[in-house]
Design an enzyme around this catalytic site. Structure first.
Site, PDB file in Angstrom:
ATOM      1  N   GLU A 204      11.364  -4.006  -3.703  1.00  0.00           N
ATOM      2  CA  GLU A 204      10.673  -3.251  -2.811  1.00  0.00           C
ATOM      3  C   GLU A 204       9.826  -4.651  -2.360  1.00  0.00           C
ATOM      4  O   GLU A 204       9.630  -4.745  -3.525  1.00  0.00           O
ATOM      5  CB  GLU A 204      10.273  -2.260  -2.447  1.00  0.00           C
ATOM      6  CG  GLU A 204      10.354  -1.724  -0.754  1.00  0.00           C
ATOM      7  CD  GLU A 204       9.630  -0.058  -0.471  1.00  0.00           C
ATOM      8  OE1 GLU A 204       8.210   0.101   0.150  1.00  0.00           O
ATOM      9  OE2 GLU A 204       8.835   0.487  -1.738  1.00  0.00           O
TER      10      GLU A 204
ATOM     11  N   ARG B 137       9.378   5.295 -16.821  1.00  0.00           N
ATOM     12  CA  ARG B 137       8.507   4.466 -17.211  1.00  0.00           C
ATOM     13  C   ARG B 137       8.072   3.840 -18.450  1.00  0.00           C
ATOM     14  O   ARG B 137       6.957   4.673 -18.953  1.00  0.00           O
ATOM     15  CB  ARG B 137       7.254   4.334 -15.666  1.00  0.00           C
ATOM     16  CG  ARG B 137       6.449   5.539 -15.327  1.00  0.00           C
ATOM     17  CD  ARG B 137       6.759   5.512 -14.087  1.00  0.00           C
ATOM     18  NE  ARG B 137       5.872   4.822 -13.203  1.00  0.00           N
ATOM     19  CZ  ARG B 137       6.717   4.127 -11.693  1.00  0.00           C
ATOM     20  NH1 ARG B 137       7.493   4.819 -11.234  1.00  0.00           N
ATOM     21  NH2 ARG B 137       6.191   3.029 -11.964  1.00  0.00           N
TER      22      ARG B 137
ATOM     23  N   LYS C 286       1.130  -0.244  -8.275  1.00  0.00           N
ATOM     24  CA  LYS C 286       0.413  -1.212  -7.305  1.00  0.00           C
ATOM     25  C   LYS C 286      -0.909  -1.196  -6.692  1.00  0.00           C
ATOM     26  O   LYS C 286      -1.361  -2.210  -6.115  1.00  0.00           O
ATOM     27  CB  LYS C 286       1.912  -1.297  -6.163  1.00  0.00           C
ATOM     28  CG  LYS C 286       2.028  -2.671  -6.169  1.00  0.00           C
ATOM     29  CD  LYS C 286       3.654  -2.319  -5.188  1.00  0.00           C
ATOM     30  CE  LYS C 286       5.549  -2.480  -5.856  1.00  0.00           C
ATOM     31  NZ  LYS C 286       5.961  -2.734  -5.471  1.00  0.00           N
TER      32      LYS C 286
HETATM   33  P1  ATP Z   1       6.726   1.342  -5.360  1.00  0.00           P
HETATM   34  O1  ATP Z   1       5.720   1.997  -5.392  1.00  0.00           O
HETATM   35  O2  ATP Z   1       5.612   0.201  -4.688  1.00  0.00           O
HETATM   36  O3  ATP Z   1       7.969   2.134  -5.055  1.00  0.00           O
HETATM   37  P2  ATP Z   1       7.101   0.868  -7.541  1.00  0.00           P
HETATM   38  O4  ATP Z   1       6.725   0.096  -9.082  1.00  0.00           O
HETATM   39  O5  ATP Z   1       8.414   1.913  -7.659  1.00  0.00           O
HETATM   40  O6  ATP Z   1       6.248   0.832  -6.614  1.00  0.00           O
HETATM   41  P3  ATP Z   1       9.236  -1.357  -6.990  1.00  0.00           P
HETATM   42  O7  ATP Z   1       9.584  -2.409  -5.772  1.00  0.00           O
HETATM   43  O8  ATP Z   1      10.205   0.005  -6.041  1.00  0.00           O
HETATM   44  O9  ATP Z   1       8.513  -1.022  -7.025  1.00  0.00           O
HETATM   45  O10 ATP Z   1      10.313  -1.373  -8.381  1.00  0.00           O
HETATM   46  C1  ATP Z   1      11.801  -1.374  -8.799  1.00  0.00           C
HETATM   47  C2  ATP Z   1      12.096  -1.300  -9.707  1.00  0.00           C
HETATM   48  O11 ATP Z   1      11.452  -1.143 -10.661  1.00  0.00           O
HETATM   49  C3  ATP Z   1      12.629   0.381 -10.081  1.00  0.00           C
HETATM   50  O12 ATP Z   1      14.081   0.806  -9.492  1.00  0.00           O
HETATM   51  C4  ATP Z   1      12.120   0.744 -10.474  1.00  0.00           C
HETATM   52  O13 ATP Z   1      12.387   2.377 -11.377  1.00  0.00           O
HETATM   53  C5  ATP Z   1      11.604   0.146 -11.592  1.00  0.00           C
HETATM   54  N1  ATP Z   1       9.833   0.181 -11.843  1.00  0.00           N
HETATM   55  C6  ATP Z   1       8.843   0.493 -11.717  1.00  0.00           C
HETATM   56  N2  ATP Z   1       8.109   0.635 -12.255  1.00  0.00           N
HETATM   57  C7  ATP Z   1       7.746   0.981 -13.134  1.00  0.00           C
HETATM   58  C8  ATP Z   1       7.697   0.673 -14.599  1.00  0.00           C
HETATM   59  N3  ATP Z   1       6.705   1.177 -14.507  1.00  0.00           N
HETATM   60  N4  ATP Z   1       8.461   0.993 -15.719  1.00  0.00           N
HETATM   61  C9  ATP Z   1       9.715   0.741 -15.696  1.00  0.00           C
HETATM   62  N5  ATP Z   1      10.224   0.194 -14.659  1.00  0.00           N
HETATM   63  C10 ATP Z   1       9.763   0.613 -13.263  1.00  0.00           C
HETATM   64 MG    MG Z   2       9.697   1.802  -5.598  1.00  0.00          MG
END
Ligand code: ATP
Ligand code: MG
Length: 605
Positions: free
Chosen positions: A67, A302, A312
């Site tokens: 996002e 994760r 974030k």
């Molecule tokens: P938000 O809380 O804004 O959704 P987010 O960290 O999930 O934050 P995204 O931009 O939606 O942000 O994440 C993009 C991709 O990165 C998603 O597929 C998510 O699963 C993956 N991702 C985010 N954080 C992690 C993490 N700590 N470990 C592995 N993958 C992650």
């Molecule tokens: Mg997300």
């Protein structure tokens, strides 16, 4: 080595990547030919469009769907390496898709930064005649068509209950929910209401489109989840075209399907959404909107790292409250921060491979991350000499004004990396810790009467030191043994145990060097600890390390003047340092310490 974007991960990181549950699933799918008949028109679209295309040349399709509402962090790097790595290893494609269906939060600045960071990590969404960079907001027409199909097939309805009413009727984990009074509206009425939602007749939050599934489902996500809401907001891509926007859980499966994604890999918190993911795509396939087989979702745990915050919200707080200098502060766990810090793309890829993927929650030791960085840098970085805490060494029997060249290898086990000259003279800078007037037991470096080697130079014998009025040592004196120069037949004639690095006072130069430490001093910032009182709420900011950066002026060997921004070196005995990409001037680089050597500096001579 340089930390700029000059590497590519399109070739496998190793011959036999470690297997994991996702690879096992893909292996089985490929063996069964599950996706072999899927067609691909060359761009995202509904089933009819795809079916008119050829057999999809990609064996699998994965995607990384950020996002664009923030900068990428170390957790995203895990997901990027996983998704792009699978596509690479299986003859597939990985799409970079901006999940920009939320009109309020997204910004162009983030899009640009995310593109840069994925490229920097060494991955590409282009190749073999495809350019798989997509914006989910380009799919709104198809999403509305999908929503209208659900209405037309009796699988969705418009609900005008208030948010509170809906919450109250949703039920709990132990109690079923209650049907909305609007649940049994006719298809015609629902279609009319949804059209009027789109036409802007209703205010935000007054009507919502819900999937009609089962208010008694044990999975709360299946209790008629909201799929389309009203938001009178300008979208960065579609402007004011829409005043209805899809919910994430509705949009995401459709985005995957439109792009022919075969394996949609996400983090574990989406596990409970999988039944809805499957329900939705199955209905749309039944209606002929999507080709089969539809994508499948798989979840992995994760990344969590000791000493690191990956939330974030908390990262934003660090920036906004100025605990760091910005998103690209070298102490930030963002990819822009990592790049400035000197962490390498190769190091991230190695780390991703080492930690693997699984479904169990785990907390990875930051040391493992640092070790991956060290491993890559040890291989790739030329050596240089820097004296961080200088003390003057005077060679009394070396003629004043004289100097000579010492030839030194740029890398101890890679002769192909060449040699360079280090000028030697009568006065040198050495580390303050390399002299002790009264040595500790076992001390091998300089103390009165002891001999040590000046690396690449001569063996010297310490004769004493000068002190200021306060008794601080301000210079060390020694005499050199002229026949002992490194690389000459006499080099081994005198055996010594200490080996010191040095920079010539006449030829060296002073530069700013930043010594970074961990941003947090506790392995689990802000988390409750054993012994905490019941009602104690910890604040992660209280765990900030007050000494996470120290800016010093060091003496550097002359060759370092030519370092280009983002060039990475090992400063012998000290660690790995990068010429800062923003603050370095031509001929005057500023260095950031990425990571120390394994052994604390000066632990051994
Ligand atoms: P938000 O809380 O804004 O959704 P987010 O960290 O999930 O934050 P995204 O931009 O939606 O942000 O994440 C993009 C991709 O990165 C998603 O597929 C998510 O699963 C993956 N991702 C985010 N954080 C992690 C993490 N700590 N470990 C592995 N993958 C992650
Ligand atoms: Mg997300």
């Amino acid at each position: 080595m340089s930390n700029a974007n000059n590497n590519t991960a399109n070739a496998p990181a190793s011959n036999a990547p470690a297997t994991n549950f996702i690879r096992n699933i893909i292996d089985a799918d490929l063996a069964a030919g599950k996706n072999a008949q899927r067609r691909w028109s060359g761009k995202p679209g509904l089933g009819a469009q795809q079916l008119a295309g050829d057999i999809d040349p990609a064996k699998i399709r994965t995607r990384f769907p950020p996002e664009p509402n923030g900068y990428l962090h170390f957790g995203h790097a895990k997901s990027i390496c996983l998704n792009f790595g699978l596509a690479r290893d299986y003859g597939g494609r990985c799409h970079l898709r901006f999940d920009d269906t939320n009109p309020e939060k997204e910004e162009k600045e983030y899009v640009d930064s995310i593109i840069d960071s994925v490229k920097w990590l060494g991955f590409s969404w282009e190749g073999d005649g495809e350019n798989n960079l997509y914006f989910a907001s380009d799919y709104f027409d198809w999403m509305v068509a999908s929503a209208e199909y659900l209405i037309a097939s009796g699988n969705a309805y418009v609900d005008g209950q208030s948010a509170d009413e809906m919450r109250a009727s949703r039920g709990t984990l132990t109690e079923p929910g209650k049907d909305s009074p609007n649940r049994n509206r006719s298809i015609e009425e629902n279609m009319d209401l949804f059209k009027r939602m789109q036409a802007g007749e209703f205010a935000d939050g007054t009507q919502i489109l819900r999937a009609k599934i089962d208010m008694a489902s044990p999975n709360i996500n299946m209790r008629d989840p909201a799929i389309y809401r009203i938001r009178h907001a300008t979208h960065h891509n579609t402007g004011d075209k829409w005043c209805v926007y899809p919910m994430y859980t509705f949009a995401h499966p459709i985005e995957d399907a439109l792009e022919n994604i075969t394996h949609s890999i996400c983090t574990l918190e989406f596990e409970d959404q999988r039944p809805f993911y499957d329900w939705l795509l199955e209905h749309l396939a039944q209606g002929g909107l999507l080709q089969r087989p539809v994508p499948c979702q798989y979840e992995f745990s994760r990344l969590n790292l000791t000493y690191v915050i990956l939330s974030k919200r908390k990262l934003i707080q660090l920036v906004e409250e100025k605990h760091v200098s910005g998103w690209d502060d070298p102490r930030m766990p963002t990819l822009v921060g990592a790049r400035r810090r000197g962490y390498t793309p190769e190091g991230f890829r190695l780390f991703a491979e080492r930690i693997g993927v699984s479904k169990s929650d785990s907390l990875i030791d930051y040391v493992l991350f640092e070790d991956c960085m060290r491993e890559v840098m040890n291989e790739g970085c030329e050596r240089r000499v820097a004296v961080l805490d200088p003390l003057k060494l005077i060679i009394d029997n070396y003629r004043e004004g004289q100097s000579e060249d010492c030839v030194t290898h740029n890398h101890p086990f890679k002769p192909e990396m060449g040699t360079r000259i280090m000028p030697f003279g009568r006065e040198l800078w050495i580390e303050r810790e390399d002299f002790m007037e009264v040595p500790n037991k076992g001390y091998r470096r300089l103390f009165p009467g002891n001999m040590a080697r000046l690396r690449h130079g001569y063996v010297v014998k310490c004769t004493g030191c000068d002190k200021d009025a306060a008794g601080n040592v301000i210079a060390v004196h020694c005499e050199y043994l002229p026949d002992t120069k490194s690389g000459t037949p006499g080099a081994d004639s005198v055996k010594v145990k200490g080996n010191l690095h040095w920079v010539s006072v006449e030829h060296g130069y002073q530069a700013e060097v930043r010594l970074y430490e961990r941003l947090f001093s506790h392995p689990a910032p802000g988390m409750r600890r054993e012994g905490d009182a019941e009602d104690l709420e910890r604040n992660f900011l209280d765990d900030l390390n007050p000494d996470s950066v120290k800016v010093i002026t060091a003496w550097l060997e002359p060759a370092l003047r030519q370092a280009k921004p983002e060039e990475l070196f090992q400063f012998e005995r000290h660690g790995y340092f990068i010429a800062d990409r923003y603050d370095s001037k031509d001929g005057a680089p500023v260095f950031n310490r990425a990571v120390t050597l394994k052994e604390a500096a000066g632990a051994k001579a």
